[in-house]
Design a protein around this motif. Structure first.
Motif, PDB file in Angstrom:
ATOM      1  N   ALA A  11      28.558  33.962  13.133  1.00 38.49           N
ATOM      2  CA  ALA A  11      29.600  33.454  14.036  1.00 38.49           C
ATOM      3  C   ALA A  11      30.529  34.574  14.512  1.00 38.49           C
ATOM      4  CB  ALA A  11      30.409  32.377  13.315  1.00 38.49           C
ATOM      5  N   GLY A  12      30.264  35.806  14.089  1.00 36.07           N
ATOM      6  CA  GLY A  12      31.080  36.945  14.532  1.00 36.07           C
ATOM      7  C   GLY A  12      32.476  36.955  13.935  1.00 36.07           C
ATOM      8  N   LYS A  13      32.655  36.286  12.788  1.00 36.23           N
ATOM      9  CA  LYS A  13      34.003  36.235  12.194  1.00 36.23           C
ATOM     10  C   LYS A  13      34.227  37.335  11.164  1.00 36.23           C
ATOM     11  CE  LYS A  13      34.665  31.320  12.866  1.00 36.23           C
ATOM     12  NZ  LYS A  13      35.789  31.225  13.727  1.00 36.23           N
ATOM     13  N   LEU A  14      33.124  37.919  10.698  1.00 36.14           N
ATOM     14  CA  LEU A  14      33.228  39.024   9.736  1.00 36.14           C
ATOM     15  C   LEU A  14      32.232  40.103  10.138  1.00 36.14           C
ATOM     16  CD1 LEU A  14      33.330  37.244   6.241  1.00 36.14           C
ATOM     17  CD2 LEU A  14      35.182  38.503   7.333  1.00 36.14           C
ATOM     18  N   VAL A  15      32.599  41.371   9.921  1.00 37.97           N
ATOM     19  CA  VAL A  15      31.636  42.450  10.199  1.00 37.97           C
ATOM     20  C   VAL A  15      31.484  43.301   8.938  1.00 37.97           C
ATOM     21  CG1 VAL A  15      32.065  42.583  12.686  1.00 37.97           C
ATOM     22  CG2 VAL A  15      33.483  43.922  11.124  1.00 37.97           C
ATOM     23  N   VAL A  16      30.311  43.928   8.831  1.00 42.01           N
ATOM     24  CA  VAL A  16      30.058  44.805   7.691  1.00 42.01           C
ATOM     25  C   VAL A  16      30.415  46.224   8.133  1.00 42.01           C
ATOM     26  CG1 VAL A  16      28.307  45.651   6.085  1.00 42.01           C
ATOM     27  CG2 VAL A  16      28.225  43.282   6.896  1.00 42.01           C
ATOM     28  N   LEU A  17      31.286  46.889   7.403  1.00 42.81           N
ATOM     29  CA  LEU A  17      31.749  48.230   7.792  1.00 42.81           C
ATOM     30  C   LEU A  17      30.705  49.297   7.467  1.00 42.81           C
ATOM     31  CD1 LEU A  17      35.473  48.130   6.555  1.00 42.81           C
ATOM     32  CD2 LEU A  17      34.557  47.559   8.820  1.00 42.81           C
ATOM     33  N   ASP A  18      30.741  50.360   8.258  1.00 39.43           N
ATOM     34  CA  ASP A  18      29.812  51.471   8.049  1.00 39.43           C
ATOM     35  C   ASP A  18      30.432  52.477   7.073  1.00 39.43           C
ATOM     36  OD1 ASP A  18      27.962  53.466   8.218  1.00 39.43           O
ATOM     37  OD2 ASP A  18      28.454  54.059  10.276  1.00 39.43           O
ATOM     38  N   VAL A  19      30.317  52.155   5.784  1.00 41.90           N
ATOM     39  CA  VAL A  19      30.898  53.034   4.758  1.00 41.90           C
ATOM     40  C   VAL A  19      29.781  53.905   4.194  1.00 41.90           C
ATOM     41  CG1 VAL A  19      32.166  53.088   2.577  1.00 41.90           C
ATOM     42  CG2 VAL A  19      32.560  51.224   4.200  1.00 41.90           C
ATOM     43  N   VAL A  20      30.074  55.194   4.006  1.00 48.41           N
ATOM     44  CA  VAL A  20      29.070  56.125   3.473  1.00 48.41           C
ATOM     45  C   VAL A  20      28.554  55.597   2.123  1.00 48.41           C
ATOM     46  CG1 VAL A  20      28.680  58.502   2.704  1.00 48.41           C
ATOM     47  CG2 VAL A  20      30.262  58.032   4.598  1.00 48.41           C
ATOM     48  N   GLY A  21      27.235  55.548   1.981  1.00 51.50           N
ATOM     49  CA  GLY A  21      26.649  55.077   0.709  1.00 51.50           C
ATOM     50  C   GLY A  21      26.467  53.571   0.642  1.00 51.50           C
ATOM     51  N   PHE A  22      26.916  52.866   1.683  1.00 52.15           N
ATOM     52  CA  PHE A  22      26.778  51.404   1.718  1.00 52.15           C
ATOM     53  C   PHE A  22      25.837  51.012   2.855  1.00 52.15           C
ATOM     54  CE2 PHE A  22      30.570  51.827  -0.706  1.00 52.15           C
ATOM     55  CZ  PHE A  22      30.658  50.697  -1.481  1.00 52.15           C
ATOM     56  N   ASP A  25      38.403  42.546  14.303  1.00 51.74           N
ATOM     57  CA  ASP A  25      39.434  43.345  14.979  1.00 51.74           C
ATOM     58  C   ASP A  25      40.133  44.334  14.036  1.00 51.74           C
ATOM     59  OD1 ASP A  25      40.701  41.515  13.437  1.00 51.74           O
ATOM     60  OD2 ASP A  25      41.987  40.686  15.022  1.00 51.74           O
ATOM     61  N   HIS A  26      39.552  44.540  12.854  1.00 54.39           N
ATOM     62  CA  HIS A  26      40.138  45.499  11.913  1.00 54.39           C
ATOM     63  C   HIS A  26      39.982  46.920  12.469  1.00 54.39           C
ATOM     64  CE1 HIS A  26      40.647  47.883   8.260  1.00 54.39           C
ATOM     65  NE2 HIS A  26      41.259  46.825   7.745  1.00 54.39           N
ATOM     66  N   PRO A  27      40.980  47.807  12.284  1.00 56.29           N
ATOM     67  CA  PRO A  27      40.887  49.168  12.837  1.00 56.29           C
ATOM     68  C   PRO A  27      39.619  49.933  12.403  1.00 56.29           C
ATOM     69  CG  PRO A  27      43.060  48.775  11.867  1.00 56.29           C
ATOM     70  CD  PRO A  27      42.274  47.526  11.663  1.00 56.29           C
ATOM     71  N   LEU A  28      39.054  49.604  11.232  1.00 54.51           N
ATOM     72  CA  LEU A  28      37.849  50.331  10.780  1.00 54.51           C
ATOM     73  C   LEU A  28      36.557  49.705  11.305  1.00 54.51           C
ATOM     74  CD1 LEU A  28      38.559  51.132   7.012  1.00 54.51           C
ATOM     75  CD2 LEU A  28      38.823  52.631   8.986  1.00 54.51           C
ATOM     76  N   ALA A  29      36.678  48.563  11.983  1.00 50.76           N
ATOM     77  CA  ALA A  29      35.470  47.803  12.332  1.00 50.76           C
ATOM     78  C   ALA A  29      34.494  48.620  13.186  1.00 50.76           C
ATOM     79  CB  ALA A  29      35.848  46.510  13.046  1.00 50.76           C
ATOM     80  N   LYS A  30      35.001  49.482  14.047  1.00 46.40           N
ATOM     81  CA  LYS A  30      34.098  50.230  14.937  1.00 46.40           C
ATOM     82  C   LYS A  30      33.886  51.661  14.449  1.00 46.40           C
ATOM     83  CE  LYS A  30      33.980  47.399  18.813  1.00 46.40           C
ATOM     84  NZ  LYS A  30      34.887  46.320  18.467  1.00 46.40           N
ATOM     85  N   LYS A  31      34.532  52.015  13.352  1.00 42.64           N
ATOM     86  CA  LYS A  31      34.457  53.400  12.881  1.00 42.64           C
ATOM     87  C   LYS A  31      33.105  53.673  12.208  1.00 42.64           C
ATOM     88  CE  LYS A  31      37.364  56.885  11.132  1.00 42.64           C
ATOM     89  NZ  LYS A  31      37.117  57.602   9.981  1.00 42.64           N
TER      90      LYS A  31
END
Ligand code: PGA
Length: 305
Positions: free
Chosen positions: A252-263, A173-179
């Motif tokens: 378990a859907g408790k953590l997501v990997v963010l879409d960061v440029v270069g990662f 639910d972090h604000p960057l999670a869907k960015k």
């Protein structure tokens, strides 16, 4: 000089631990037994090996020399044990490994599979952060070590094996999670939870930011990936982690990997030892095993869970 191997072993432990009590604990002896043997060693050398200042012991110059000799002698004895086993053609005996903390998510699995094939191997597996591992490497304390970030100022033999994929993670639910396409600049404005100084993971992030002219003050510093995952899941911030450590929380859907440029950053794990080191039969067999089998073993494990 009449020195015994046992005295050298005890002395080495006292020196490394900086304490008679810790050495006694490590070697399952009483503290007076350790003190007596070290005293006998001092009598043989004819000089004090430690001095006591503000209740702490410090090696004297003679102590430092004895320590250097100890490492040579005890190292040669361990090598000899391996050579003799090799002459017998049997994969058995001690296997001493140190690996960075992040590798705890796969090294026990690999070792477990190896031991099923070679049950007479006596493993000793230590987990420690990268900085301490570099020290152990320099002192030739292990058969080999496993790490992600190899020091470039040492004469080493390095054997790459698995991929080490590092990603920036957040709570779902972090604000960057869907960015999409988050920039590094946006990242450093976030609350970053970092590993302690001396960690390899921390080094990767600090170097990457420095290369991009950025700097970050960590919002929080924690000493293990486990603690970091808990903090991120609790919504305290975001963090760089090896994806090896995330399998359960991601599933378990408790953590997501963010879409960061270069990662994500795709790096490797390496088995490393000093150049020219002669590996025992056990160590070279285990090294071959992880170089050739680790991908297969770990994907079978993953499919089974
Ligand atoms: P660390 O090392 O567990 O000390 O962060 C990881 C690495 O070397 O990649």
């Amino acid at each position: 000089m009449h020195l015994t191997l046992q005295q050298l072993k005890l002395f080495e432990s006292v020196y490394r631990n900086g304490s008679f009590t810790l050495a006694a604990k490590e070697l399952h002896l009483t503290q007076p037994a350790v003190s007596i043997q070290v005293k006998r060693l001092e009598e043989q050398v004819g000089l004090p090996l430690f001095e006591l200042m503000s209740k702490k012991i410090f090696p004297t110059s003679a102590g430092k020399e004895v320590y250097k000799a100890c490492q040579d002698i005890l190292g040669r004895v361990a090598e000899l044990k391996g050579t003799v086993e090799a002459m017998k053609g049997e994969v058995r005996g001690p296997l001493t490994l140190s690996v960075v903390t992040t590798a705890k998510y796969f090294m026990p699995t690999l070792l477990g599979h190896f031991l099923q094939e070679y049950p007479d191997v006596e493993p000793k597996l230590q987990f420690t952060n990268r900085a301490r591992l570099v020290e152990r490497l320099a002192n030739n304390e292990d058969d080999f070590v496993v790490m992600g970030q190899i020091p470039d100022d040492m004469n080493l033999e390095t054997h790459p094996f698995l991929e080490n994929i590092l990603g920036v993670v957040a709570a779902p639910d972090h604000p960057l999670a869907k960015k999409k396409q988050i920039s590094l600049r946006e990242l450093v404005n976030e609350r970053l939870i970092e590993r302690e100084q001396g960690s390899g993971t921390r080094l990767v992030l600090d170097r990457l930011l420095e290369k991009n002219g950025l700097k970050v003050e960590p919002y929080m510093e924690l000493g293990s990936s486990e603690a970091i995952k808990q903090a991120v899941m609790a919504g305290l911030g975001i963090a760089l982690l090896s994806l090896h450590s995330l399998r359960l929380e991601q599933a378990a859907g408790k953590l997501v990997v963010l879409d960061v440029v270069g990662f994500p950053l795709v790096r490797r794990w390496y088995a490393v030892h000093l150049k020219g080191k002669r590996l025992s039969l056990v160590a070279s067999t285990f090294l071959d095993y992880i170089l050739n089998e680790s991908g297969q073993v770990l994907s079978t494990e993953r499919d089974a869970t």
